[in-house]
Design a protein around this motif. Structure first.
Motif, PDB file in Angstrom:
ATOM      1  N   VAL A 145      36.940  55.115  75.941  1.00  0.00           N
ATOM      2  CA  VAL A 145      35.697  54.516  76.432  1.00  0.00           C
ATOM      3  C   VAL A 145      35.368  53.265  75.617  1.00  0.00           C
ATOM      4  O   VAL A 145      35.011  52.214  76.174  1.00  0.00           O
ATOM      5  CB  VAL A 145      34.548  55.532  76.364  1.00  0.00           C
ATOM      6  CG1 VAL A 145      33.195  54.838  76.582  1.00  0.00           C
ATOM      7  CG2 VAL A 145      34.758  56.634  77.397  1.00  0.00           C
ATOM      8  N   ALA A 146      35.491  53.357  74.292  1.00  0.00           N
ATOM      9  CA  ALA A 146      35.186  52.204  73.438  1.00  0.00           C
ATOM     10  C   ALA A 146      36.066  51.017  73.787  1.00  0.00           C
ATOM     11  O   ALA A 146      35.591  49.874  73.864  1.00  0.00           O
ATOM     12  CB  ALA A 146      35.367  52.582  71.969  1.00  0.00           C
ATOM     13  N   SER A 169      32.513  60.723  68.290  1.00  0.00           N
ATOM     14  CA  SER A 169      33.677  60.849  67.406  1.00  0.00           C
ATOM     15  C   SER A 169      34.807  59.959  67.892  1.00  0.00           C
ATOM     16  O   SER A 169      35.895  60.420  68.257  1.00  0.00           O
ATOM     17  CB  SER A 169      34.131  62.312  67.297  1.00  0.00           C
ATOM     18  OG  SER A 169      33.179  63.076  66.589  1.00  0.00           O
ATOM     19  N   GLY A 170      34.535  58.669  67.886  1.00  0.00           N
ATOM     20  CA  GLY A 170      35.479  57.702  68.441  1.00  0.00           C
ATOM     21  C   GLY A 170      36.374  57.065  67.397  1.00  0.00           C
ATOM     22  O   GLY A 170      36.140  57.139  66.193  1.00  0.00           O
ATOM     23  N   SER A 198      42.214  46.153  69.111  1.00  0.00           N
ATOM     24  CA  SER A 198      40.993  46.663  68.478  1.00  0.00           C
ATOM     25  C   SER A 198      39.781  46.538  69.384  1.00  0.00           C
ATOM     26  O   SER A 198      39.582  45.527  70.078  1.00  0.00           O
ATOM     27  CB  SER A 198      40.728  45.910  67.176  1.00  0.00           C
ATOM     28  OG  SER A 198      39.477  46.293  66.626  1.00  0.00           O
ATOM     29  N   ALA A 199      38.941  47.573  69.344  1.00  0.00           N
ATOM     30  CA  ALA A 199      37.682  47.539  70.087  1.00  0.00           C
ATOM     31  C   ALA A 199      36.562  46.881  69.299  1.00  0.00           C
ATOM     32  O   ALA A 199      35.507  46.577  69.870  1.00  0.00           O
ATOM     33  CB  ALA A 199      37.262  48.965  70.463  1.00  0.00           C
ATOM     34  N   PRO A 209      24.777  48.735  76.625  1.00  0.00           N
ATOM     35  CA  PRO A 209      24.094  49.609  75.660  1.00  0.00           C
ATOM     36  C   PRO A 209      25.041  50.705  75.170  1.00  0.00           C
ATOM     37  O   PRO A 209      25.778  51.304  75.953  1.00  0.00           O
ATOM     38  CB  PRO A 209      22.930  50.193  76.473  1.00  0.00           C
ATOM     39  CG  PRO A 209      22.695  49.196  77.575  1.00  0.00           C
ATOM     40  CD  PRO A 209      24.057  48.668  77.924  1.00  0.00           C
ATOM     41  N   LEU A 210      25.022  50.968  73.867  1.00  0.00           N
ATOM     42  CA  LEU A 210      25.965  51.887  73.254  1.00  0.00           C
ATOM     43  C   LEU A 210      25.237  52.937  72.410  1.00  0.00           C
ATOM     44  O   LEU A 210      24.250  52.643  71.740  1.00  0.00           O
ATOM     45  CB  LEU A 210      26.939  51.129  72.347  1.00  0.00           C
ATOM     46  CG  LEU A 210      27.781  50.026  72.996  1.00  0.00           C
ATOM     47  CD1 LEU A 210      28.532  49.242  71.925  1.00  0.00           C
ATOM     48  CD2 LEU A 210      28.757  50.619  74.007  1.00  0.00           C
TER      49      LEU A 210
END
Length: 276
Positions: A145-146, A169-170, A198-199, A209-210
């Motif tokens: 998702v990230a 927990s990413g 890399s994210a 929004p995160l």
């Protein structure tokens, strides 16, 4: 249990607390194809009673990049997340995706995009509102998702076609010199490629929004990832709020969903309410 990832022992604690099928008041459509691969499948949970269109929660499972499923056999996981979504006024979409090593980066990001296209095109027929889609991932699913959010080339619509993302927990970047079989199975062994994968840069600049959460008893690599995230976002003057779920382990944080333990779900509801 300590800082371990132990699905069987954790499931033994939480399965007795989960609802059993059939699920009263909930309509379930399983294994809907959203693409050509055998793992391009999703389940949709909606209330039997019709009403106004509801927000949509799309969940992406973990499994160390090389395993995992939206549901295995008659396990209550991750139906528990879908049932919580319906009980909380949403439509739930539980997706699976292709796995490493046969399918490496960015296969899962492409799969999330394909699933979101299906949701945008079809969720209205299941009582969902395509303008209010929230994407949630756990563990390897949180990494997927990230990376979907962080790389606009995968986005199905502006801002990813979602109203927000909840990352539990990413993993956001492959640290230099890391040798980790599951991570390398997905991201490869060529360190020269890891910076581009890399994210972190995309998360530091995105307008999506995160929400970020970790378990207190996550294995050691997850606090490392949280620090990488914090440093990257703070450097962009966008310091994130990172929630730590005290007393929880890597699996209990999601297996506990739809029980009396609302440590994670209260955070999720508060986050989504701020976006509506």
């Amino acid at each position: 249990m300590g800082r371990v990832v132990d699905p069987p022992r954790t499931a033994a604690l939480y399965a007795p607390l989960a609802r059993k099928e059939p699920y009263a008041g909930v309509r379930v459509a399983r294994d809907i194809a959203y693409g050509p691969d055998a793992r391009h499948r999703l389940d949709v949970f909606e209330p039997e009673a019709k009403g106004a269109p509801r927000p949509v929660l799309v969940f992406v499972h973990g499994g160390g990049f090389t395993a995992g499923n939206k549901r295995s056999g008659t396990s209550p996981f991750y139906d528990n997340i879908m049932l919580w979504a319906v009980a909380s006024g949403m439509v739930g979409v539980n997706m699976t995706h292709r796995l490493a090593p046969d399918h490496r980066w960015p296969a899962a990001q492409e799969d999330i995009a394909a699933a979101l296209r299906w949701v945008h095109g079809n969720v209205r027929g299941h009582g969902g509102d395509a303008a209010r889609i929230y994407l949630m991932g756990h563990s390897a699913g949180a990494a997927h998702v990230a990376h979907y959010v962080a790389h606009p080339r995968f986005h199905v619509q502006p801002e990813g076609g979602i109203a927000g993302a909840m990352i539990v927990s990413g993993l956001f970047a492959v640290p230099a010199g890391l040798t980790n079989a599951p991570i390398n199975a997905y991201f490869g062994n060529d360190g020269s490629q890891h910076a581009g994968q890399s994210a972190l840069p995309g998360l530091a600049s995105t307008r999506v929004p995160l929400m970020f959460a970790f378990a207190e008893l996550d294995p050691a690599e997850f606090p490392v990832q949280a620090k990488l995230l914090q440093d990257a976002m703070c450097a962009a003057n966008r310091c994130p709020r990172i929630h730590w779920l005290l007393g929880h382990s890597h699996m209990s944080e999601v297996y506990s969903i739809n029980t009396a333990d609302r440590a994670l779900t209260d955070l999720m509801l508060a986050f989504m309410s701020r976006q509506r």
